[in-house]
Design a protein around this motif. Structure first.
Motif, mmCIF file in Angstrom:
data_model
loop_
_atom_site.group_PDB
_atom_site.id
_atom_site.type_symbol
_atom_site.label_atom_id
_atom_site.label_comp_id
_atom_site.label_asym_id
_atom_site.label_seq_id
_atom_site.Cartn_x
_atom_site.Cartn_y
_atom_site.Cartn_z
ATOM 1 N N ALA B 2 0.833 -1.199 0.000
ATOM 2 C CA ALA B 2 0.000 0.000 0.000
ATOM 3 C C ALA B 2 0.870 1.253 0.000
ATOM 4 C CB ALA B 2 -0.924 0.003 1.212
ATOM 5 N N ASP B 3 2.021 1.132 0.642
ATOM 6 C CA ASP B 3 2.910 2.284 0.739
ATOM 7 C C ASP B 3 3.299 2.842 -0.622
ATOM 8 O OD1 ASP B 3 4.912 1.830 3.734
ATOM 9 O OD2 ASP B 3 2.829 2.375 3.385
ATOM 10 N N GLU B 4 3.344 1.968 -1.608
ATOM 11 C CA GLU B 4 3.765 2.443 -2.934
ATOM 12 C C GLU B 4 2.839 3.519 -3.480
ATOM 13 O OE1 GLU B 4 4.414 -0.745 -5.652
ATOM 14 O OE2 GLU B 4 5.482 -1.941 -4.155
ATOM 15 N N THR B 5 1.612 3.537 -2.990
ATOM 16 C CA THR B 5 0.664 4.521 -3.512
ATOM 17 C C THR B 5 0.687 5.819 -2.702
ATOM 18 O OG1 THR B 5 -1.143 3.778 -2.110
ATOM 19 C CG2 THR B 5 -0.869 2.651 -4.209
ATOM 20 N N LEU B 6 1.369 5.806 -1.573
ATOM 21 C CA LEU B 6 1.422 7.029 -0.780
ATOM 22 C C LEU B 6 2.348 8.047 -1.423
ATOM 23 C CD1 LEU B 6 1.521 5.863 2.940
ATOM 24 C CD2 LEU B 6 -0.401 6.742 1.604
ATOM 25 N N LEU B 7 2.002 9.281 -1.221
ATOM 26 C CA LEU B 7 2.828 10.377 -1.690
ATOM 27 C C LEU B 7 4.179 10.311 -0.975
ATOM 28 C CD1 LEU B 7 2.189 12.746 -3.581
ATOM 29 C CD2 LEU B 7 1.274 13.959 -1.605
ATOM 30 N N GLN B 8 5.254 10.513 -1.732
ATOM 31 C CA GLN B 8 6.586 10.485 -1.149
ATOM 32 C C GLN B 8 7.232 11.865 -1.230
ATOM 33 O OE1 GLN B 8 7.831 7.785 0.372
ATOM 34 N NE2 GLN B 8 5.902 6.722 -0.097
ATOM 35 N N PRO B 9 8.150 12.178 -0.302
ATOM 36 C CA PRO B 9 8.814 13.484 -0.347
ATOM 37 C C PRO B 9 9.452 13.797 -1.704
ATOM 38 C CG PRO B 9 9.299 12.404 1.734
ATOM 39 C CD PRO B 9 8.537 11.402 0.898
ATOM 40 N N ASP B 10 10.061 12.788 -2.338
ATOM 41 C CA ASP B 10 10.715 13.050 -3.632
ATOM 42 C C ASP B 10 9.727 13.543 -4.681
ATOM 43 O OD1 ASP B 10 13.103 12.302 -2.596
ATOM 44 O OD2 ASP B 10 13.275 10.416 -3.701
ATOM 45 N N GLU B 11 8.538 12.950 -4.625
ATOM 46 C CA GLU B 11 7.507 13.323 -5.582
ATOM 47 C C GLU B 11 7.053 14.773 -5.335
ATOM 48 O OE1 GLU B 11 3.147 11.417 -6.862
ATOM 49 O OE2 GLU B 11 4.353 10.525 -5.243
ATOM 50 N N ILE B 12 6.878 15.103 -4.055
ATOM 51 C CA ILE B 12 6.490 16.471 -3.706
ATOM 52 C C ILE B 12 7.573 17.454 -4.125
ATOM 53 C CG2 ILE B 12 6.139 18.028 -1.734
ATOM 54 C CD1 ILE B 12 4.579 15.792 -0.374
ATOM 55 N N ASN B 13 8.813 17.119 -3.835
ATOM 56 C CA ASN B 13 9.895 18.049 -4.162
ATOM 57 C C ASN B 13 10.055 18.245 -5.666
ATOM 58 O OD1 ASN B 13 10.575 18.730 -1.508
ATOM 59 N ND2 ASN B 13 11.780 16.850 -1.270
ATOM 60 N N ALA B 14 9.874 17.167 -6.427
ATOM 61 C CA ALA B 14 9.977 17.297 -7.888
ATOM 62 C C ALA B 14 8.878 18.221 -8.413
ATOM 63 C CB ALA B 14 9.885 15.913 -8.542
ATOM 64 N N TYR B 15 7.667 18.028 -7.892
ATOM 65 C CA TYR B 15 6.545 18.892 -8.291
ATOM 66 C C TYR B 15 6.801 20.340 -7.874
ATOM 67 C CZ TYR B 15 1.825 20.911 -8.044
ATOM 68 O OH TYR B 15 0.728 21.719 -8.177
ATOM 69 N N PHE B 16 7.258 20.505 -6.662
ATOM 70 C CA PHE B 16 7.529 21.835 -6.089
ATOM 71 C C PHE B 16 8.559 22.593 -6.951
ATOM 72 C CE2 PHE B 16 9.538 24.124 -2.256
ATOM 73 C CZ PHE B 16 8.522 25.058 -2.145
ATOM 74 N N ILE B 17 9.632 21.906 -7.289
ATOM 75 C CA ILE B 17 10.710 22.541 -8.061
ATOM 76 C C ILE B 17 10.243 22.886 -9.473
ATOM 77 C CG2 ILE B 17 12.987 22.090 -9.108
ATOM 78 C CD1 ILE B 17 13.570 20.393 -6.498
ATOM 79 N N GLU B 18 9.402 22.014 -10.041
ATOM 80 C CA GLU B 18 8.988 22.238 -11.430
ATOM 81 C C GLU B 18 7.908 23.318 -11.534
ATOM 82 O OE1 GLU B 18 7.513 18.790 -13.497
ATOM 83 O OE2 GLU B 18 6.688 20.056 -15.112
ATOM 84 N N VAL B 19 6.911 23.242 -10.634
ATOM 85 C CA VAL B 19 5.728 24.102 -10.786
ATOM 86 C C VAL B 19 5.849 25.394 -9.974
ATOM 87 C CG1 VAL B 19 3.204 24.173 -10.617
ATOM 88 C CG2 VAL B 19 4.355 22.041 -11.243
ATOM 89 N N PHE B 20 6.600 25.362 -8.903
ATOM 90 C CA PHE B 20 6.759 26.541 -8.034
ATOM 91 C C PHE B 20 8.241 26.898 -7.906
ATOM 92 C CE2 PHE B 20 2.740 24.672 -7.065
ATOM 93 C CZ PHE B 20 1.894 25.720 -6.752
ATOM 94 N N PRO B 21 8.904 27.183 -9.025
ATOM 95 C CA PRO B 21 10.367 27.377 -8.958
ATOM 96 C C PRO B 21 10.792 28.509 -8.018
ATOM 97 C CG PRO B 21 9.470 28.071 -11.101
ATOM 98 C CD PRO B 21 8.386 27.332 -10.391
#
Lengths: 144, 144, 144, 144
Positions: B2-21
């Protein structure tokens, strides 16, 4: 002639740039200073925007906090080392495409605390408040 | 699994860097993400300090606001476009000479609002809270 | 003649006493009502004091909250059922031995939110602010 | 055995009723007291309700404020005369038809200030937070 002794925005900005270079690098400056009041401006900076070209909440907080600090200078002087004790801020509308302005008024002064209210708008639209804040600066105890 | 479907910090950071530079350029990153909770870190930056080498109040506000936003992701997803509605912050102690940490918990979720509490400390001294905040994110109405 | 259509304090107080009897029993009344502004009074009540004959913090909060609600009436009408969404309050000085006054101004009106600032003082000493508040009322969605 | 020296709810309530009779008349009591934490209860009172049988916002503020005061007792003792300096509160859901509960935690203690967070719910539904608050108590300077 009495006016010559009043604190002027240029004096505040010179002090701000010299003593608080990191804060001054944000683009904030004192625009006007009065009796228990000040206005500050954040110069629009493309590099600080959020998607949709919005001015960020933390930028608004930073300007509100700085504007109240400038207003506190009019009461306790420029070298008082007052520090923010607490602040609450409400974000009311998107802020876009212009310099951000903040007017701060000091509502109360006691021995150890200055409390005030801050209104923010995009330059040119003073009737459309984009954020509203209220907070306290702590005045350090005088050393004998 | 189930953990595989949870949001991970890396995913948040990648989104953050791309969309909110611009926000990501402040040096904030998601450190951990849980169920209605997140931890964020601001990497110490000499260039952002105040005299006395203090971490500034606006830097603390920015980290608190971002940490609660990350925590909100765990509830409403990463692309929800929630925006801060209001926040209050108390500055308790000087913060110096280290990365700044913030843990945010979501205390309440309703249809249009997420409310949470944020504690901040200097990395390595989690028992010395340097600032404490509480605020609301507005959840945009769903488009049909 | 236009004035005849403006909301008057008597009208507010009659509504308040009839529809909100528990709130009216606290001793609060609308003193004046204007364009996006109102003043409210809490009549001094020995039975509500703290040791030292201080007016309590919760009494001040109650008056601040009610004053902003009255001010909201001037914008959205008396039967709008607006409810407080959040409020922050600072207690600045002891309040003693007199009626408590609060002036509220509406600083921003949007579709779903009214935000305003409230100043409190003991009647007769309007320059000695005893508490300062700021908060939001949520405007219910219109039913079609 | 160490427990015998800890402050107990009965002791707090006896002090509260004797020294703060007006506050105790609101129906608030200390329910439990711990290390930097306390729980308080407001006993449901038909006479204090708003239309729709809602528990009022000022009642919630009053309970939040009192709960944090009780929690402060566990840190600085029952006769400290600490006073609220500032508080912010968010109202999240209607509270109806039951006793109102508040749990307060002290998040930070410094020489002159205690800061904490308070969660409120209707007894029996602890997972449905109805209000959330955060605030500061000022600790009076010690007289030599």
């Amino acid at each position: 002639l009495a006016d010559e002794t009043l604190l002027q925005p240029d004096e505040i900005n010179a002090y701000f740039i010299e003593v608080f270079p990191a804060a001054a690098a944000t683009g904030v400056r004192c625009e006007s200073i009065g009796d228990r009041a000040a206005t500050a401006r954040w110069t629009f900076d493309e590099a600080q925007l959020r998607p949709g070209r919005y001015i960020s909440g933390p930028t608004m907080f930073m300007l509100a906090d700085t504007a109240l600090w400038f207003a506190a200078f009019s009461v306790i002087g420029i070298e008082s080392m007052a520090v923010t004790s607490e602040m609450s801020i409400r974000f009311l509308r998107p802020a876009q495409d212009g310099n951000l302005m903040a007017s701060a008024s000091v509502d109360s002064v006691s021995k150890r605390r200055i409390v005030g209210t801050i209104r923010l708008w995009v330059e040119g639209a003073p009737d459309r408040i984009v954020a509203l804040a209220q907070g306290s600066y702590a005045i350090p105890a005088q050393k004998a």
